[in-house]
Design a protein around this motif. Structure first.
Motif, PDB file in Angstrom:
ATOM      1  N   GLU A 123       0.744  -1.007  -0.063  1.00  0.00           N
ATOM      2  CA  GLU A 123      -0.080  -0.353  -0.114  1.00  0.00           C
ATOM      3  C   GLU A 123       1.061   1.171  -0.175  1.00  0.00           C
ATOM      4  OE1 GLU A 123      -2.686  -1.129   3.147  1.00  0.00           O
ATOM      5  OE2 GLU A 123      -3.913  -2.316   2.079  1.00  0.00           O
ATOM      6  N   HIS A 137      -3.012   3.571   8.908  1.00  0.00           N
ATOM      7  CA  HIS A 137      -3.713   2.738   8.208  1.00  0.00           C
ATOM      8  C   HIS A 137      -4.155   1.331   9.152  1.00  0.00           C
ATOM      9  CE1 HIS A 137      -6.057   0.085   5.800  1.00  0.00           C
ATOM     10  NE2 HIS A 137      -4.945  -0.937   5.340  1.00  0.00           N
ATOM     11  N   HIS A 139      -7.023  -2.198  10.389  1.00  0.00           N
ATOM     12  CA  HIS A 139      -8.099  -2.673  10.126  1.00  0.00           C
ATOM     13  C   HIS A 139      -9.159  -3.220  11.145  1.00  0.00           C
ATOM     14  CE1 HIS A 139      -5.109  -4.836   7.036  1.00  0.00           C
ATOM     15  NE2 HIS A 139      -5.478  -3.665   6.502  1.00  0.00           N
ATOM     16  N   HIS A 198     -12.521  -3.168   4.149  1.00  0.00           N
ATOM     17  CA  HIS A 198     -10.995  -3.408   4.175  1.00  0.00           C
ATOM     18  C   HIS A 198     -10.504  -2.608   5.465  1.00  0.00           C
ATOM     19  CE1 HIS A 198      -6.622  -3.039   2.412  1.00  0.00           C
ATOM     20  NE2 HIS A 198      -6.550  -2.942   3.647  1.00  0.00           N
TER      21      HIS A 198
END
Ligand code: ZN
Length: 699
Positions: A123, A137, A139, A198
């Motif tokens: 990513e 980021h 999850h 996601h």
């Protein structure tokens, strides 16, 4: 969820990493803060970045992107886990029409500041294109619960507010990087982006802001879910009984057998299991929704390489072993057929050509027991179990607040068969005993140290038992220091107690799934001529040296029959069986009896594919600081009889054999591994490990 950021702790990281740029030290700090929360990221999931600058060899300032490297976990990441990339170059790449995954990886690798860095996260481009210094980021379970809903966009707006942009699921890599950039330029006021099915991206110009925005939005999601659940939660919480150890052990043994029966290749690969039985998970396993939870899709597609797309639901294990084995095997076979159909239609739909992976399930939900996960190693099994535990919990909640909706299977397939995702699993040739569980009795002595060391080096999971917990701890410590990533468990066990042996086998089965290699190694010695040999002393020696072996053979026969995975029993016998010595009657007679019953076991267990072999070692010396129980008893007497010191005794025994070799515990370990790896079709055999003693030649 609350922020854990503290200026005092940040200062500790700045001091600890004072040789690195300040930006990077703070990036390490808040990345670890994310990593500490299993609700946010699990097992290498999530990624973070910071934009900074470094000087090149010409003394020029180069703008770089530090982004999480592949293979690092946010919980334990260090500055070396953040490869630095040429940021201006990555930005130029945005203008390229198309970029294959392989070319993207190549471009990133060739624009690293340090050639020895790990691969940057897949990513990385997304991190490069968002114009913020820090990007986090995760999850998060709660965010994903909101996104995996039928009307997810409305729910996200309601729960998280206006300053969040939402993007449909796109595979990570170049297209996702560009899509996020486009979304951001259209909505420049947002503080966060939710990628459906996601996770969450937050950003800020300093480490704290970016991190705390993640916490803020996850907290909003949690509060939204709690409010929705309201009273439903308390009324649904019914008390369930924890599963009984024996039931868990039995289910695991049957399951493991079914995985071997359904496996490809002969001998088929064996799996290590990991079981989860917290109360809420057991309750979920018994709920009317349990079967649906297993097939309704994953929380985020990257779980697929660990858990496969579906879990296997087992609504109960019949009390009769044969019926239970047939049922579990049939369910596994159905799962495999279903997997092949999924593969075939996905390949056709996607118009791609792929090599099918193995078809076996990795996660099982068993009514009344909980979650059982399978992996090539204990670590892999634990990862799959962690993901499944979070998934089942999330689905229980998702169901209560609305209608759970996961990604279509084609997206899952694309992820499962994506080369960059498969790369994360790291394929090497498996070790010869990988996936096998070995139990060694007499685990507190020098002999177990050598046997354990060799079994671990061959890839086995090791269980050591001993009547003396302290000695056991010492051997475990010594082995763990030598074999870093080894999986070792210890059980205090009196091998003369049959029920205790059965219970220990249950404990091992609940912990790892079953047993493949049994090494009866516990033994004691007593020095006395027959006329002076007290009956109670003889009984003691017989109890350990004969009954100890017998109990293992008897409990092992039942276990191997239920597992149906074949197996190996390697008995640490003695040179005395063929070549006894005076004053050593109790030892020699008890060892001879154990030797004989082991030959009987070889005949009786052959139909199960279980081999029983014996090792006749003599004068074995350890080479560590763990003493041998046998030498502790006989050593002083032998030295006295021959007028020798410990070094002299070693030398005496070396000179006594044909090869003039000192016999070490590792040599016995090598012999155990030889039999356990089934390199020859041999059972009922005796292998001397004694340097060559003519009187002890097997005959
Ligand atoms: Zn992600």
């Amino acid at each position: 969820m609350k922020s854990s950021y503290s200026d005092a702790e940040a200062a500790i990281y700045l001091e600890k990493y004072k040789d690195y740029p300040e930006d990077l030290a703070l990036r390490v700090y808040t990345s670890q803060l994310l990593g500490r929360e299993s609700e946010l990221v699990l097992h290498g999931g999530g990624n973070t970045s910071v934009k900074s600058s470094v000087k090149n060899i010409f003394g020029e300032d180069i703008l770089v992107l530090y982004v999480k490297g592949s293979g690092w976990d946010l919980a334990t990441i260090e500055p070396e886990g953040f490869p630095a990339l040429d940021l201006e170059y990555l930005k130029r790449m945005r203008g390229v029409e198309r970029l294959t995954d392989e070319e993207m990886v190549n471009q990133m690798r060739t624009h690293l500041m340090d050639a020895s860095s790990p691969d940057p996260s897949v990513e990385a481009l997304l991190h490069a294109y968002l114009p913020f210094k820090f990007i986090d980021h995760s999850h998060s379970d709660s965010i994903v619960i909101l996104t995996n809903q039928k009307n997810n966009r409305e729910i996200i707006r309601e729960a998280l507010g206006e300053k969040v942009a939402v993007l449909d699921f796109i595979m990570p890599g170049f297209p996702l990087g560009r899509a996020v950039y486009d979304l951001y330029t259209q909505n420049p006021d947002v503080e966060a982006i939710v990628l459906l099915n996601h996770g969450l991206f937050t950003f800020g110009d300093d480490a704290r802001t970016s991190y705390e925005r993640t916490i803020e939005y996850v907290d909003r999601a949690e509060r939204y879910i709690e409010a929705k659940l309201g009273n439903a939660q308390s009324s649904n919480a019914q008390a369930v009984a924890p599963p009984r150890l024996h039931d868990v052990a039995r289910a695991c043994q049957l399951l493991r057998g079914a995985l071997v029966k359904g496996g490809e290749g002969r001998p088929a690969k064996r799996f290590v299991l990991d079981v989860r039985t917290p109360e809420d998970i057991v309750a979920a396993s018994m709920s009317p929704d349990a079967a649906e939870f297993c097939v309704s899709g994953l929380l985020t597609p990257d779980h697929v390489i660990r858990t496969k797309g579906k879990y296997l639901y087992i609504d109960g294990v019949p009390a009769d072993d044969e019926a239970a084995a047939a049922k579990v095997q049939a369910l596994v076979a159905d799962y495999q057929d279903d997997y092949i159909r999924y593969f075939d239609r996905s390949v056709e739909r996607g118009g791609v050509s792929k090599k099918r992976l193995d078809t076996l399930p990795r996660v099982f939900v068993i009514a009344g027991i909980g979650i059982v996960a399978a992996g090539s190693t204990k670590k892999d099994a634990k990862i799959a179990a962690d993901l499944a535990e979070h998934t089942i919990r999330a689905k229980v909640k998702a169901k209560q607040i609305g209608e759970y909706a996961a990604l279509p299977e084609q997206d899952l397939f694309d992820m499962e068969y994506w080369s960059l995702e498969q790369k994360k699993l790291g394929k090497g040739a498996p070790l010869p005993l990988q996936g096998q569980v070995a139990l060694v009795t007499g685990g507190g002595g020098a002999m177990a140290l050598g046997i354990g060391d060799r079994l671990l080096a061959a890839g086995a999971v090791l269980v050591l038992t001993d009547i003396n917990g302290e000695r056991l701890g010492k051997v475990k410590e010594s082995l763990a220091a030598k074999q870093k990533s080894a999986e070792i468990a210890t059980i205090v066990l009196d091998v003369t107690d049959y029920d205790a042996v059965v219970n220990a086998f249950d404990q091992v089965s609940a912990l790892y799934g079953g047993i493949d290699i049994l090494v009866p190694n516990a033994g004691i010695a007593h020095v006395a001529k027959i006329e002076e040999l007290a009956t109670d002393k003889l009984d003691q020696v017989m109890d350990v040296n004969f009954y100890g072996v017998f109990n293992l053979l008897k409990a092992g026969a039942a276990l191997f029959a239920r597992q149906g995975t074949r197996g190996n029993i390697v008995v640490n016998s003695s040179k005395n069986v063929f070549d006894p010595s005076p004053s050593f009657g109790a030892y020699s007679a008890s060892k001879a009896a154990a030797h004989q019953i082991s030959k009987i076991a070889a005949m009786e267990l052959a139909p199960l594919g279980v081999r029983v072999n014996m090792i006749n070692a003599d004068a074995v010396f350890g080479n560590d600081n763990v003493s041998s129980g046998l030498w502790d008893v006989v050593g002083p007497d032998r030295m006295k009889a021959r007028g020798l010191d410990p070094e002299g005794l070693r030398e005496y025994y070396r000179e006594r054999n044909l090869l003039k070799e000192t016999v070490l515990a590792e040599h016995v370990g090598n012999a155990v591994v030889f039999f356990a790896t089934e390199q020859t079709p041999t059972t009922g055999a005796t292998l001397p490990v004694d340097g060559g003693i003519p009187n002890a030649f097997p005959r």
